[in-house]
Design a protein around this motif. Structure first.
Motif, PDB file in Angstrom:
ATOM      1  N   UNK A  68       0.839  -1.199   0.000  1.00 26.56           N
ATOM      2  CA  UNK A  68       0.000   0.000   0.000  1.00 26.56           C
ATOM      3  C   UNK A  68       0.872   1.246   0.000  1.00 26.56           C
ATOM      4  N   UNK A  69       1.949   1.229   0.777  1.00 22.18           N
ATOM      5  CA  UNK A  69       2.872   2.363   0.785  1.00 22.18           C
ATOM      6  C   UNK A  69       3.528   2.530  -0.580  1.00 22.18           C
ATOM      7  N   UNK A  70       3.875   1.422  -1.203  1.00 17.66           N
ATOM      8  CA  UNK A  70       4.482   1.481  -2.533  1.00 17.66           C
ATOM      9  C   UNK A  70       3.496   2.024  -3.567  1.00 17.66           C
ATOM     10  N   UNK A  71       2.220   1.722  -3.379  1.00 17.33           N
ATOM     11  CA  UNK A  71       1.185   2.217  -4.290  1.00 17.33           C
ATOM     12  C   UNK A  71       1.100   3.736  -4.224  1.00 17.33           C
ATOM     13  N   UNK A  72       1.118   4.267  -3.001  1.00 19.12           N
ATOM     14  CA  UNK A  72       1.069   5.710  -2.811  1.00 19.12           C
ATOM     15  C   UNK A  72      -0.349   6.248  -2.687  1.00 19.12           C
ATOM     16  N   UNK A  94      -2.871   5.274   4.482  1.00 20.25           N
ATOM     17  CA  UNK A  94      -1.425   5.401   4.320  1.00 20.25           C
ATOM     18  C   UNK A  94      -0.733   5.521   5.685  1.00 20.25           C
ATOM     19  N   UNK A  95      -1.329   6.286   6.600  1.00 17.65           N
ATOM     20  CA  UNK A  95      -0.739   6.460   7.925  1.00 17.65           C
ATOM     21  C   UNK A  95      -0.722   5.144   8.700  1.00 17.65           C
ATOM     22  N   UNK A  96      -1.847   4.424   8.677  1.00 20.59           N
ATOM     23  CA  UNK A  96      -1.885   3.169   9.436  1.00 20.59           C
ATOM     24  C   UNK A  96      -0.962   2.121   8.812  1.00 20.59           C
ATOM     25  N   UNK A  97      -0.804   2.188   7.490  1.00 15.83           N
ATOM     26  CA  UNK A  97       0.120   1.259   6.822  1.00 15.83           C
ATOM     27  C   UNK A  97       1.558   1.539   7.246  1.00 15.83           C
ATOM     28  N   UNK A  98       1.915   2.802   7.347  1.00 18.80           N
ATOM     29  CA  UNK A  98       3.257   3.180   7.786  1.00 18.80           C
ATOM     30  C   UNK A  98       3.505   2.710   9.210  1.00 18.80           C
ATOM     31  N   UNK A 100       2.029   0.206  10.766  1.00 22.14           N
ATOM     32  CA  UNK A 100       2.117  -1.255  10.780  1.00 22.14           C
ATOM     33  C   UNK A 100       3.488  -1.728  10.312  1.00 22.14           C
ATOM     34  N   UNK A 101       4.048  -1.063   9.319  1.00 21.93           N
ATOM     35  CA  UNK A 101       5.372  -1.434   8.816  1.00 21.93           C
ATOM     36  C   UNK A 101       6.452  -1.083   9.837  1.00 21.93           C
ATOM     37  N   UNK A 102       6.388   0.130  10.379  1.00 23.22           N
ATOM     38  CA  UNK A 102       7.454   0.614  11.262  1.00 23.22           C
ATOM     39  C   UNK A 102       7.399   0.012  12.661  1.00 23.22           C
ATOM     40  N   UNK A 103       6.187  -0.180  13.180  1.00 23.49           N
ATOM     41  CA  UNK A 103       6.046  -0.582  14.581  1.00 23.49           C
ATOM     42  C   UNK A 103       5.644  -2.041  14.792  1.00 23.49           C
ATOM     43  N   UNK A 104       5.071  -2.663  13.761  1.00 24.53           N
ATOM     44  CA  UNK A 104       4.544  -4.019  13.953  1.00 24.53           C
ATOM     45  C   UNK A 104       5.067  -5.018  12.921  1.00 24.53           C
ATOM     46  N   UNK A 105       6.144  -4.656  12.248  1.00 20.10           N
ATOM     47  CA  UNK A 105       6.727  -5.584  11.287  1.00 20.10           C
ATOM     48  C   UNK A 105       5.807  -5.947  10.139  1.00 20.10           C
ATOM     49  N   UNK A 106       4.874  -5.047   9.816  1.00 20.10           N
ATOM     50  CA  UNK A 106       3.946  -5.290   8.719  1.00 20.10           C
ATOM     51  C   UNK A 106       2.770  -6.165   9.087  1.00 20.10           C
ATOM     52  N   UNK A 107       2.662  -6.531  10.378  1.00 19.76           N
ATOM     53  CA  UNK A 107       1.571  -7.394  10.832  1.00 19.76           C
ATOM     54  C   UNK A 107       0.510  -6.584  11.567  1.00 19.76           C
ATOM     55  N   UNK A 108      -0.732  -7.018  11.456  1.00 15.12           N
ATOM     56  CA  UNK A 108      -1.823  -6.362  12.170  1.00 15.12           C
ATOM     57  C   UNK A 108      -1.866  -6.888  13.596  1.00 15.12           C
ATOM     58  N   UNK A 109      -1.823  -6.027  14.598  1.00 18.72           N
ATOM     59  CA  UNK A 109      -1.853  -6.485  15.996  1.00 18.72           C
ATOM     60  C   UNK A 109      -3.221  -7.063  16.348  1.00 18.72           C
ATOM     61  N   UNK A 119      -4.639   5.198  12.890  1.00 13.30           N
ATOM     62  CA  UNK A 119      -5.473   6.248  12.303  1.00 13.30           C
ATOM     63  C   UNK A 119      -6.664   5.662  11.542  1.00 13.30           C
ATOM     64  N   UNK A 120      -7.841   6.207  11.805  1.00 14.31           N
ATOM     65  CA  UNK A 120      -9.034   5.763  11.104  1.00 14.31           C
ATOM     66  C   UNK A 120      -9.648   4.490  11.641  1.00 14.31           C
ATOM     67  N   UNK A 121      -9.066   3.952  12.713  1.00 11.82           N
ATOM     68  CA  UNK A 121      -9.577   2.717  13.314  1.00 11.82           C
ATOM     69  C   UNK A 121     -10.156   3.039  14.685  1.00 11.82           C
ATOM     70  N   UNK A 122     -11.460   2.938  14.807  1.00 16.52           N
ATOM     71  CA  UNK A 122     -12.110   3.178  16.084  1.00 16.52           C
ATOM     72  C   UNK A 122     -12.479   1.879  16.768  1.00 16.52           C
TER      73      UNK A 122
END
Length: 214
Positions: A68-72, A94-98, A100-109, A119-122
């Motif tokens: 998703x980050x690569x897509x832009x 884009x923010x939540x994807x960043x 997930x990549x930076x803080x969670x190794x690309x995995x959803x907690x 961001x955007x997740x309530x």
């Protein structure tokens, strides 16, 4: 708002729901935990049908945070511009994807607190993901569940958190896993906002709603 139904009536109601649809499923299309998070985040103030139309092609090329980050953001907007509030939603994806990549190794907690920090997740989105992907008996209260809970007395409450707690407190444990799906589907297709289709309702005889349609 109807009064809270008693335990035995609620058990009868969910027994009927279960007999009619033993394994209810959410209608948002997804292939993994990440695409589920994105789909649910995009579904705010939008229909599942509309989101599915937009994400079918999107998820073919961007089904992980890194892709998703690569897509832009600009190209993402091209896929989701038919969805309401698409610009703000694109920024959040884009923010939540960043994160997930930076803080969670690309995995959803798989914790509500971690999901809600994205961001955007309530709370509702987090509960949907926990329920549909990890099989936790969480209750994602949307407008359909809020309406059905209050009309029927299954789970009355003045706000979504109160309805969520009423579901957790009053619906028998063996129905908790699928409870929110049964209620959403009932509200979407039968117990509609403006004109409920009471003639086709499985629980009409158990429902105290005073304005039943003929």
């Amino acid at each position: 708002m109807a009064k809270q139904l008693d335990y035995h009536t609620i058990r009868k109601i969910f027994t009927r729901f279960q007999e009619a649809e033993p394994e209810p499923k959410g209608e948002l299309e997804h292939t993994n935990a990440y695409t589920l998070v994105v789909a649910v985040a995009l579904s705010a103030q939008a229909t599942d049908v509309g989101v599915n139309k937009a994400t079918r092609d999107l998820f073919k090329i961007a089904d992980t945070p890194q892709k998703m980050l690569d897509l832009g953001e600009d190209r993402l907007i091209g896929y989701i511009k038919t969805i309401g509030l698409y610009r703000n939603k694109a920024k959040n994806v884009m923010k939540l994807s960043r994160i997930l990549v930076d803080d969670y190794g690309g995995q959803v907690p798989n914790s509500r607190a971690a999901l809600e920090s994205l961001p955007g997740v309530g709370r509702k989105t987090a509960n949907v993901v926990l329920n549909m992907w990890w099989g936790q008996p969480t209750q994602a209260v949307d407008t359909h569940i809020f309406r059905v809970g209050n009309r029927t007395g299954i789970a009355p409450g003045k706000d979504v958190v109160a309805v969520e707690r009423a579901i957790e407190d009053h619906i028998p444990a063996d129905f908790q896993l699928h409870a929110h799906h049964w209620l959403i589907l009932h509200g979407r297709y039968v117990c509609k906002a403006r004109k409920p289709i009471c003639a086709n309702c499985l629980i009409r005889d158990l429902c105290p709603f005073e304005d039943k349609t003929l």
